[in-house]
Write a protein that holds these residues in place. Structure first.
Motif, PDB file in Angstrom:
ATOM      1  N   ASN A 204       0.834  -1.185   0.000  1.00 50.66           N
ATOM      2  CA  ASN A 204       0.000   0.000   0.000  1.00 50.66           C
ATOM      3  C   ASN A 204       0.880   1.250   0.000  1.00 50.66           C
ATOM      4  O   ASN A 204       2.096   1.161  -0.222  1.00 50.66           O
ATOM      5  CB  ASN A 204      -0.968  -0.018   1.199  1.00 50.66           C
ATOM      6  N   ASP A 205       0.305   2.409   0.251  1.00 48.92           N
ATOM      7  CA  ASP A 205       1.095   3.645   0.212  1.00 48.92           C
ATOM      8  C   ASP A 205       2.264   3.603   1.198  1.00 48.92           C
ATOM      9  O   ASP A 205       3.385   3.990   0.869  1.00 48.92           O
ATOM     10  CB  ASP A 205       0.205   4.852   0.518  1.00 48.92           C
TER      11      ASP A 205
ATOM     12  N   ARG B  33       4.921   1.155  -0.010  1.00 48.37           N
ATOM     13  CA  ARG B  33       5.727   1.698  -1.113  1.00 48.37           C
ATOM     14  C   ARG B  33       6.723   2.732  -0.597  1.00 48.37           C
ATOM     15  O   ARG B  33       7.836   2.851  -1.111  1.00 48.37           O
ATOM     16  CB  ARG B  33       4.809   2.296  -2.182  1.00 48.37           C
ATOM     17  N   LEU B  34       6.325   3.481   0.426  1.00 50.60           N
ATOM     18  CA  LEU B  34       7.255   4.426   1.035  1.00 50.60           C
ATOM     19  C   LEU B  34       8.433   3.683   1.668  1.00 50.60           C
ATOM     20  O   LEU B  34       9.591   4.099   1.536  1.00 50.60           O
ATOM     21  CB  LEU B  34       6.534   5.263   2.089  1.00 50.60           C
TER      22      LEU B  34
ATOM     23  N   ALA C 248       5.652   4.177  -6.623  1.00 51.94           N
ATOM     24  CA  ALA C 248       5.143   5.460  -6.115  1.00 51.94           C
ATOM     25  C   ALA C 248       3.783   5.817  -6.697  1.00 51.94           C
ATOM     26  O   ALA C 248       3.171   6.803  -6.289  1.00 51.94           O
ATOM     27  CB  ALA C 248       6.146   6.574  -6.423  1.00 51.94           C
ATOM     28  N   GLN C 249       3.288   5.032  -7.654  1.00 57.15           N
ATOM     29  CA  GLN C 249       1.999   5.352  -8.274  1.00 57.15           C
ATOM     30  C   GLN C 249       1.320   4.078  -8.740  1.00 57.15           C
ATOM     31  O   GLN C 249       1.956   3.230  -9.401  1.00 57.15           O
ATOM     32  CB  GLN C 249       2.198   6.296  -9.469  1.00 57.15           C
ATOM     33  N   MET C 250       0.054   3.909  -8.369  1.00 56.35           N
ATOM     34  CA  MET C 250      -0.709   2.746  -8.806  1.00 56.35           C
ATOM     35  C   MET C 250      -0.955   2.833 -10.312  1.00 56.35           C
ATOM     36  O   MET C 250      -1.156   3.911 -10.866  1.00 56.35           O
ATOM     37  CB  MET C 250      -2.044   2.686  -8.069  1.00 56.35           C
TER      38      MET C 250
ATOM     39  N   ASN D 204       4.519  14.069  -5.941  1.00 56.47           N
ATOM     40  CA  ASN D 204       4.940  12.837  -5.287  1.00 56.47           C
ATOM     41  C   ASN D 204       5.383  13.094  -3.849  1.00 56.47           C
ATOM     42  O   ASN D 204       6.144  14.011  -3.575  1.00 56.47           O
ATOM     43  CB  ASN D 204       6.102  12.215  -6.080  1.00 56.47           C
ATOM     44  N   ASP D 205       4.905  12.252  -2.919  1.00 56.33           N
ATOM     45  CA  ASP D 205       5.246  12.395  -1.506  1.00 56.33           C
ATOM     46  C   ASP D 205       6.192  11.304  -1.020  1.00 56.33           C
ATOM     47  O   ASP D 205       6.428  11.176   0.171  1.00 56.33           O
ATOM     48  CB  ASP D 205       3.977  12.348  -0.642  1.00 56.33           C
ATOM     49  N   PHE D 206       6.734  10.525  -1.938  1.00 52.48           N
ATOM     50  CA  PHE D 206       7.510   9.370  -1.519  1.00 52.48           C
ATOM     51  C   PHE D 206       9.016   9.572  -1.677  1.00 52.48           C
ATOM     52  O   PHE D 206       9.790   8.635  -1.624  1.00 52.48           O
ATOM     53  CB  PHE D 206       7.085   8.127  -2.333  1.00 52.48           C
TER      54      PHE D 206
END
Length: 373
Positions: free
Chosen positions: A222-223, A226-227, A334-336, A354-356
């Motif tokens: 999930n987010d 991925r981070l 970083a993106q689905m 992008n926040d990752f």
């Protein structure tokens, strides 16, 4: 029409190796042999110690639960039922039916009726319990693969690989059959291992055609997962405990519901803590993973396979802004739904908003052209 074969990435090869191993007929037959050895040990104990029941009750104030007769009446049948379940499971394989080993029910019965074996010596009791725990652990690995719906994720396989990799000095070779397609929630077209079509980080599953063997949802990052991948890289997920501990101790992650202060304080608990927060289940389409008989390849012992030269010299991840090393389909965690085709020497793009942190592009295991309609 020619079949388009794809190649698994390094960690998916480890997952396929483990799944086919624990689902194999030799594995379940060895389980039966281990159960037989445990029953034989129990038989020997009962033959030797059952005669003490009368003296124990008369001279040592034994209760009925303390006697060998109580063990024979209530605990021993659980071992026999366990064995019969495995015998039936072996027979059902002829009909493409698979199921869990049934060790949990046997373990519960022994805990209830044989938690104290007063009638045996301390050494005999310890040895029986050691043998039983070993059998249950062995059976549990088979049951984890057969349990429905599947809950295995990338962390589960990483942990399992650390424990079991000594069994695989070489791995079988596999090929991904794009002509054999499964769908989450449905019975697969063939019994065996399946890989999600698009997500390189989603976990493989074993599924079967003989009933109750449907493919489940895939467990993918999930987010937050991925981070974590961005922070420690493929090789560091899940071995970089220090990096993962630093991640969960960041102020913005202090309110994660499945991570507590004990997790944050103990570096050894950080990988499992991140895994509890880092996955989500979602339906997908699957490709069949065919194991090639009597064909093997070497591996470097690691789970991510970053040091392996047996598969490819292609970089498995490239930062945004760098040049594309090879024509093909690439994906960023970083993106689905980010799978895109790039040509060699193109530049990998970053992502707006992008926040990752650094965006990494990863070679996709699915190199097929998307179908329209």
């Amino acid at each position: 029409m020619p079949i388009d074969y794809l190649e698994l990435n390094a960690w998916h090869k480890r997952q396929a190796t483990l799944l086919y191993h624990f689902a194999s007929m030799p594995y379940i037959k060895e389980l039966l042999e281990r159960i037989d050895a445990l029953i034989a040990f129990a038989d020997g104990l009962l033959d030797e110690r059952a005669g003490l029941d009368t003296a124990g009750r008369a001279l040592a104030d034994w209760r009925p639960i303390d006697t060998a007769g109580h063990f024979s009446t209530y605990a021993y049948p659980a071992l026999v039922d366990f064995r019969e379940n495995v015998v039936k499971s072996i027979a059902l394989r002829s009909f493409e039916q698979y199921r869990t080993a049934g060790q949990d029910q046997c373990s519960r019965m022994l805990d209830e009726y044989a938690h104290q074996m007063v009638w045996a010596s301390r050494e005999q009791e310890d040895e029986f319990k050691r043998l039983a725990e070993s059998v249950f652990r062995y059976a549990g690995l088979l049951s984890d693969v057969m349990y429905r719906p599947s809950t295995l994720d990338d962390f589960s396989f990483w942990y399992l690989w650390q424990e079991q990799k000594h069994l695989f000095p070489r791995m079988p070779r596999f090929r991904v059959r794009t002509d054999v397609v499964g769908v989450s929630g449905q019975t697969p077209p063939r019994t065996g291992v399946y890989v999600p079509q698009e997500d390189p980080m989603a976990a493989l599953q074993f599924a079967w055609t003989g009933g109750y063997g449907e493919l489940g949802n895939t467990y993918a990052l999930n987010d937050f997962g991925r981070l974590a991948l961005e922070r420690v890289g493929r090789a560091g997920l899940w071995s970089d405990a220090v990096g993962l501990q630093a991640l969960i101790n960041e102020p913005r992650h202090r309110d994660l519901s499945d991570i507590d202060d004990v997790d944050r304080a103990n570096v050894n608990l950080a990988p499992s803590a991140v895994s509890r927060e880092g996955f989500e289940g979602r339906p997908c389409r699957w490709y069949f993973v065919e194991m090639m008989n009597d064909t093997y390849e070497d591996h470097d012992g690691s789970y991510a396979g970053t040091a392996s030269t047996a598969t490819s010299t292609r970089p498995h991840r490239v930062e945004a802004g760098q040049r594309v090393p090879q024509d093909g389909w690439w994906y960023t965690p970083a993106q689905m739904g980010s799978r895109r085709y790039f040509k060699k020497d193109d530049t990998f793009p970053s992502l707006p908003g992008n926040d990752f942190g650094t965006v990494l592009w990863i070679w996709s295991p699915d190199q097929s052209v998307p179908k329209i309609g």
